[in-house]
Structure formats: structure tokens, C-alpha cells
Design a protein around this motif. Structure first.
Motif, PDB file in Angstrom:
ATOM      1  N   LYS A   1       0.834  -1.203   0.000  1.00 30.82           N
ATOM      2  CA  LYS A   1       0.000   0.000   0.000  1.00 30.82           C
ATOM      3  C   LYS A   1       0.871   1.257   0.000  1.00 30.82           C
ATOM      4  CE  LYS A   1      -2.356   1.091   3.682  1.00 30.82           C
ATOM      5  NZ  LYS A   1      -3.388   1.165   4.734  1.00 30.82           N
ATOM      6  N   MET A   2       1.924   1.270   0.814  1.00 32.63           N
ATOM      7  CA  MET A   2       2.825   2.422   0.861  1.00 32.63           C
ATOM      8  C   MET A   2       3.532   2.618  -0.479  1.00 32.63           C
ATOM      9  SD  MET A   2       4.300   2.052   4.771  1.00 32.63           S
ATOM     10  CE  MET A   2       5.867   2.666   4.290  1.00 32.63           C
ATOM     11  N   MET A   3       3.908   1.520  -1.118  1.00 35.13           N
ATOM     12  CA  MET A   3       4.569   1.618  -2.421  1.00 35.13           C
ATOM     13  C   MET A   3       3.620   2.203  -3.464  1.00 35.13           C
ATOM     14  SD  MET A   3       6.811  -1.888  -2.524  1.00 35.13           S
ATOM     15  CE  MET A   3       7.544  -1.522  -4.144  1.00 35.13           C
ATOM     16  N   LYS A   4       2.352   1.772  -3.436  1.00 30.94           N
ATOM     17  CA  LYS A   4       1.358   2.314  -4.356  1.00 30.94           C
ATOM     18  C   LYS A   4       1.179   3.808  -4.111  1.00 30.94           C
ATOM     19  CE  LYS A   4      -2.467   0.133  -5.147  1.00 30.94           C
ATOM     20  NZ  LYS A   4      -3.693  -0.678  -5.117  1.00 30.94           N
ATOM     21  N   GLN A   5       1.114   4.187  -2.842  1.00 30.16           N
ATOM     22  CA  GLN A   5       0.930   5.592  -2.509  1.00 30.16           C
ATOM     23  C   GLN A   5       2.120   6.425  -2.964  1.00 30.16           C
ATOM     24  OE1 GLN A   5       0.112   5.395   1.693  1.00 30.16           O
ATOM     25  NE2 GLN A   5      -2.011   4.811   1.361  1.00 30.16           N
ATOM     26  N   ARG A   6       3.320   5.917  -2.722  1.00 32.04           N
ATOM     27  CA  ARG A   6       4.524   6.632  -3.140  1.00 32.04           C
ATOM     28  C   ARG A   6       4.543   6.796  -4.662  1.00 32.04           C
ATOM     29  NH1 ARG A   6       9.268   3.339  -2.311  1.00 32.04           N
ATOM     30  NH2 ARG A   6       8.400   3.047  -0.253  1.00 32.04           N
ATOM     31  N   LYS A   7       4.200   5.735  -5.376  1.00 28.45           N
ATOM     32  CA  LYS A   7       4.189   5.783  -6.839  1.00 28.45           C
ATOM     33  C   LYS A   7       3.158   6.800  -7.332  1.00 28.45           C
ATOM     34  CE  LYS A   7       3.825   2.716 -10.846  1.00 28.45           C
ATOM     35  NZ  LYS A   7       3.647   1.320 -11.281  1.00 28.45           N
ATOM     36  N   TRP A   8       1.976   6.811  -6.718  1.00 24.97           N
ATOM     37  CA  TRP A   8       0.920   7.742  -7.113  1.00 24.97           C
ATOM     38  C   TRP A   8       1.341   9.186  -6.825  1.00 24.97           C
ATOM     39  CZ3 TRP A   8      -2.281  11.267  -4.586  1.00 24.97           C
ATOM     40  CH2 TRP A   8      -3.366  11.735  -5.335  1.00 24.97           C
TER      41      TRP A   8
ATOM     42  N   GLN B   1       1.948  12.352  -9.358  1.00 15.59           N
ATOM     43  CA  GLN B   1       1.267  13.635  -9.208  1.00 15.59           C
ATOM     44  C   GLN B   1       2.259  14.799  -9.210  1.00 15.59           C
ATOM     45  OE1 GLN B   1      -2.193  13.686  -9.276  1.00 15.59           O
ATOM     46  NE2 GLN B   1      -1.737  11.539  -9.664  1.00 15.59           N
ATOM     47  N   LEU B   2       3.448  14.565  -8.665  1.00 11.78           N
ATOM     48  CA  LEU B   2       4.453  15.617  -8.549  1.00 11.78           C
ATOM     49  C   LEU B   2       5.383  15.715  -9.756  1.00 11.78           C
ATOM     50  CD1 LEU B   2       5.475  15.169  -4.809  1.00 11.78           C
ATOM     51  CD2 LEU B   2       3.978  16.917  -5.798  1.00 11.78           C
ATOM     52  N   ALA B   3       5.333  14.730 -10.633  1.00  6.86           N
ATOM     53  CA  ALA B   3       6.239  14.702 -11.785  1.00  6.86           C
ATOM     54  C   ALA B   3       6.135  15.998 -12.581  1.00  6.86           C
ATOM     55  CB  ALA B   3       5.919  13.506 -12.682  1.00  6.86           C
TER      56      ALA B   3
ATOM     57  N   ALA C   1      10.839  21.631  -8.386  1.00 11.98           N
ATOM     58  CA  ALA C   1      12.105  22.169  -8.881  1.00 11.98           C
ATOM     59  C   ALA C   1      13.251  21.309  -8.376  1.00 11.98           C
ATOM     60  CB  ALA C   1      12.282  23.599  -8.394  1.00 11.98           C
ATOM     61  N   GLU C   2      14.234  21.123  -9.219  1.00 12.87           N
ATOM     62  CA  GLU C   2      15.442  20.411  -8.818  1.00 12.87           C
ATOM     63  C   GLU C   2      16.334  21.385  -8.050  1.00 12.87           C
ATOM     64  OE1 GLU C   2      16.267  17.149  -9.197  1.00 12.87           O
ATOM     65  OE2 GLU C   2      14.243  16.882  -9.997  1.00 12.87           O
ATOM     66  N   VAL C   3      16.829  20.956  -6.909  1.00  9.18           N
ATOM     67  CA  VAL C   3      17.712  21.792  -6.101  1.00  9.18           C
ATOM     68  C   VAL C   3      19.140  21.329  -6.328  1.00  9.18           C
ATOM     69  CG1 VAL C   3      18.298  22.522  -3.764  1.00  9.18           C
ATOM     70  CG2 VAL C   3      15.904  22.123  -4.385  1.00  9.18           C
ATOM     71  N   THR C   4      19.982  22.265  -6.728  1.00  8.97           N
ATOM     72  CA  THR C   4      21.395  21.943  -6.966  1.00  8.97           C
ATOM     73  C   THR C   4      22.186  22.158  -5.678  1.00  8.97           C
ATOM     74  OG1 THR C   4      21.980  24.200  -7.582  1.00  8.97           O
ATOM     75  CG2 THR C   4      21.176  22.756  -9.349  1.00  8.97           C
ATOM     76  N   ASP C   5      23.423  21.672  -5.654  1.00 12.21           N
ATOM     77  CA  ASP C   5      24.299  21.909  -4.508  1.00 12.21           C
ATOM     78  C   ASP C   5      24.497  23.397  -4.290  1.00 12.21           C
ATOM     79  OD1 ASP C   5      24.561  19.219  -3.963  1.00 12.21           O
ATOM     80  OD2 ASP C   5      26.442  18.999  -5.090  1.00 12.21           O
ATOM     81  N   ALA C   6      24.624  24.151  -5.370  1.00 11.76           N
ATOM     82  CA  ALA C   6      24.818  25.606  -5.271  1.00 11.76           C
ATOM     83  C   ALA C   6      23.601  26.256  -4.625  1.00 11.76           C
ATOM     84  CB  ALA C   6      25.079  26.201  -6.637  1.00 11.76           C
ATOM     85  N   ASP C   7      22.397  25.776  -5.000  1.00  9.51           N
ATOM     86  CA  ASP C   7      21.168  26.296  -4.375  1.00  9.51           C
ATOM     87  C   ASP C   7      21.170  26.034  -2.879  1.00  9.51           C
ATOM     88  OD1 ASP C   7      20.142  27.104  -6.853  1.00  9.51           O
ATOM     89  OD2 ASP C   7      19.066  25.205  -7.151  1.00  9.51           O
TER      90      ASP C   7
END
Length: 170
Positions: free
Chosen positions: A143-150, A154-156, A160-166
Motif C-alpha cells: 500500500k505504501m509503495m502504491k501511494q509513493r508511486k501515485w 502527481q508531482l512529476a 524544482a530540482e535543487v542543486t548543490d549551489a542552491d
């Protein structure tokens, strides 16, 4: 894990609420659209009832997972803890409904189960520390895996990608 996170996040809020209680608001009248639940029903989620017995069982499971007796919650804090757990149960039911069509491949599940047993040892013993059987633990894992995948779907493309500099600039 989600329950522990919900409780950990709510503790500071509970402390602040006890120091600065909000003024009581009059209860909203029950309308024809909102039926008054029976005394043994804690909540209803999409026609699925969460009984007071279910809520008590979840509270006991949460306490057992922390190695504490069920009566370790002081009586004056019990309603607040029960509300936090009930809110978590409602969220869990809603998320489960949202993920009903999400599939997790058996090979992915088996790999995740192996990680769990590698980290925690015997599944049955680990499940018992959480107040569950091994089969219940497997069900929760899937169930947790399904939730994580869903949630990831949704967030795909929306985060924003955070860089090391950020991070260093923060």
C-alpha cells in the motif's frame, strides 16, 4: 511511519494550542446534506465507516509500536491524540482511494521487501513490534509503495530540482 510523522509534526502544535486555546466556536447545525454519525462511528470516508473501535485499535497499535502500554496517554491528552490519529486514518483512506488503480510490479515489491528484511531481520518479529502480522506488514508495504508511486506521478514535472549551489546559497 506516516502515523509517527503525523504525531511528531503535531506535538509542537498541540503544545501551542494548550498554551493559547482558540475561542470555542458554536457547533455548525446538522443539515440534511450532512447526516449525524452514530455514536460508535468516528468518521465516514466515501461511505466507509471508521468506527470508534477502529480508532481505539489504531491508537493501541501506535502505542505498541513505541513499546508503550495503551493507557500511557494521559486522559487529558487522549482526545487530541485521538483526533490526530483519526485525521491520519481519514487521510490514509482518501489516499488509498486515490491509488486504487495504481499498480506495483511484483518484482519491485519483492525488492522492497528484501530491503526491509535486510534492514530489520525477521519479518514476523519486526511486524510484531509494530502490532501486526507479517502478512499485514506486507500489505502495508505494498500500500505504501502504491501511494509513493501515485504521489510521485502527481508531482512529476511540478517540483524544482535543487542543486548543490542552491543548497549552499540557502
Amino acid at each position: 511511519p506516516a502515523l509517527a510523522l503525523a504525531i511528531a509534526c503535531a506535538i509542537p502544535t498541540l503544545a501551542a494550542a494548550q498554551e493559547n486555546p482558540a475561542p470555542a466556536k458554536p457547533a455548525a447545525p446538522v443539515t440534511e446534506a450532512v447526516a449525524k454519525p452514530a455514536a460508535d462511528v468516528a468518521a465516514v470516508v466515501n461511505d466507509e465507516k471508521i468506527s470508534m473501535k477502529d480508532l481505539e485499535a489504531e491508537m493501541a497499535k501506535m502505542m505498541a509500536s513505541r513499546g508503550m502500554p495503551p493507557d500511557a496517554i494521559p486522559p487529558e491528552q487522549r482526545p487530541m491524540v485521538a483526533k490526530m490519529i483519526l485525521d491520519n486514518m481519514i487521510s490514509e483512506r482518501l489516499l488509498t482511494l486515490a491509488t486504487k488503480d495504481t499498480e506495483v510490479a511484483d518484482k519491485d515489491f519483492e525488492a522492497e521487501l528484501k530491503k526491509l528484511t535486510d534492514a530489520r531481520g525477521d519479518l514476523e518479529k519486526f511486524a510484531q513490534t509494530r502490532g501486526m502480522t507479517a502478512d499485514q506488514m506486507k500489505g502495508e508495504l505494498r500500500k505504501m509503495m502504491k501511494q509513493r508511486k501515485w504521489i510521485d506521478a502527481q508531482l512529476a514535472g511540478k517540483t524544482a530540482e535543487v542543486t548543490d549551489a542552491d543548497a549552499q546559497g540557502f
